[in-house]
Design an enzyme around this catalytic site. Structure first.
Site, PDB file in Angstrom:
ATOM      1  N   ASP A 124      98.788  96.982  24.616  1.00  0.00           N
ATOM      2  CA  ASP A 124      99.911  96.100  24.248  1.00  0.00           C
ATOM      3  C   ASP A 124      99.546  95.024  23.229  1.00  0.00           C
ATOM      4  O   ASP A 124      98.402  94.597  23.127  1.00  0.00           O
ATOM      5  CB  ASP A 124     100.508  95.457  25.507  1.00  0.00           C
TER       6      ASP A 124
ATOM      7  N   GLU B 181      98.721  94.258  29.398  1.00  0.00           N
ATOM      8  CA  GLU B 181      97.579  93.402  29.776  1.00  0.00           C
ATOM      9  C   GLU B 181      97.946  91.941  29.596  1.00  0.00           C
ATOM     10  O   GLU B 181      97.508  91.084  30.350  1.00  0.00           O
ATOM     11  CB  GLU B 181      96.347  93.746  28.920  1.00  0.00           C
TER      12      GLU B 181
HETATM   13 NI    NI Z   1      93.139  90.918  24.954  1.00  0.00          NI
END
Ligand code: NI
Length: 386
Positions: A79, A136
């Site tokens: 991401d 994340e």
């Molecule tokens: Ni990172």
């Protein structure tokens, strides 16, 4: 360095993938195009098994070696961030307000490079499980994958992660056993007083004056309550109250973050924030609401796996280029959830003199690719041939 030489041939191709991903950033769980790109590449490499939709948009590939054996997991994050890119690079984000400002484009491309090489050579026994996770950056994508049965489903016995680090020279690695990344928690404190005319403070309960006392007292958590040998950061980053110069408002809102490298210190900080806010507010007749939100846990490297990771890195770049006792970072990392599920280790790889992580001018350094891919390959072959 034999692996570096073999992998150097992949450098150009991997950097093309990396730049493609950089141009097309997606955030949190909405990484459909990135996941489809990863899936297509794994298919082209002849990876034995590909499973999509783990942890909503995560992708997992299984590469089987020669003969049966253990399974180890190698993880990359996919991401990007909600930041407007200012890198000026030819491969800049084409999506306004989104960019790969943390180098997850590089992490995904390097793990794909390792998957390609491992699928071609299969110089190991057992299985390498390549894990591509969404979200994340504040979405707990690692937890979503673990809760979807990632570890059990693929029989993963050890799991490893890697993150680029601006400021560390290209061709270097850094790791430590124990806490390497902090638990990044958030808090919000709402002070409820009694508003009124600023010329008549004696008829009010001033939430700004009380809020200021709370800010001051929160500084004592790190300096007086926590053991000085066990770090904690308590930062107040928001203080919102009032509308104009002659009104004492009803409410003030404070917000901030707590960073800790140890679960006991984390508990201490949360408890003290609650006690300090309540105590100070009570002393001045105000009410207070404390909302404390725990994000991911401390990222704790397991001792044996830290040694395995360091050994693989040393094999690639030599002992003088691997710091095995690096200072921890007070940033957070949701790979912590995978390290709670299985033993493993998280390593930092040098990104050279680039802008910092989460900065609009940041870009992943393609010169790091050969080192990152070689590290993954070496680690997998080492762990699955002994
Ligand atoms: Ni990172």
């Amino acid at each position: 360095m034999p692996i570096l030489n073999r992998v150097a041939e992949l450098q150009h191709e991997v950097s093309e993938w990396r730049r493609h991903l950089h141009t097309n950033p997606e955030i949190l769980y909405d990484v459909e195009e990135t996941a489809a790109f990863v899936e297509q590449k794994l298919r082209e490499f002849g990876v034995d098994e590909i499973v999509t939709g783990i942890g909503r948009t995560g992708v997992v590939g299984v590469i089987r070696g020669q003969g049966s054996g253990r399974a180890i997991g190698l993880r990359a994050d996919m991401d990007a961030l909600p930041i407007q890119e200012l890198s000026g690079k030819a491969w800049s984000s084409k999506t306004p307000g989104k960019m790969h400002a943390c180098g997850h484009d590089g992490h995904t491309a390097m793990l794909l490079g390792a998957a390609k090489h491992l699928a071609e050579t299969r110089n190991f026994r057992g299985s390498v499980i390549v894990i591509f996770q969404p979200a994340e950056e504040g979405g707990a994508g690692a937890l979503a994958m673990v809760q979807d049965g990632l570890m059990e489903r693929f029989g993963i016995e050890e799991v490893y992660g890697m993150h680029n680090m601006p400021g560390m020279p290209v061709g270097t690695f850094a790791i430590r056993k124990g806490g390497i990344m902090a638990a990044p928690d958030k808090f919000t404190i709402t002070v409820k007083g009694r508003g009124g005319h600023a010329a008549e403070p004696h008829h009010t309960i001033d939430p700004i004056a009380i809020g200021a006392q709370i800010v001051g007292n929160l500084q004592l958590i790190a300096s007086r309550n926590a053991n000085p040998l066990r770090s904690v950061v308590v930062s107040v980053t928001r203080f919102q109250a009032g509308t104009t110069h002659n009104i004492i408002p009803e409410e003030a809102m404070l917000g901030g973050t707590v960073r800790s490298l140890d679960e006991a210190v984390r508990d201490l900080a949360e408890n003290r924030i609650r006690e300090v806010a309540k105590g100070v507010a009570a002393a001045h007749g105000a009410d207070v609401i404390v909302d404390y939100e725990r994000a991911c846990p401390v990222t704790v490297n397991h001792p044996d796996e830290t040694m395995h990771a360091a050994r693989a890195a040393i094999d690639i770049v030599g002992g003088q280029n691997v710091d095995t006792e690096v200072d921890p970072s007070m940033a957070g990392e949701d790979f912590a959830f995978m390290l709670q599920a299985r033993p493993g280790a998280y390593i930092m790889i040098g990104n050279g003199k680039t802008a910092g992580l989460h900065h609009p001018a940041y870009d992943f350094n393609d010169e790091a690719i050969a080192y990152g891919v070689s590290y993954w390959v070496r680690l997998a072959e080492q762990r699955l041939t002994e």
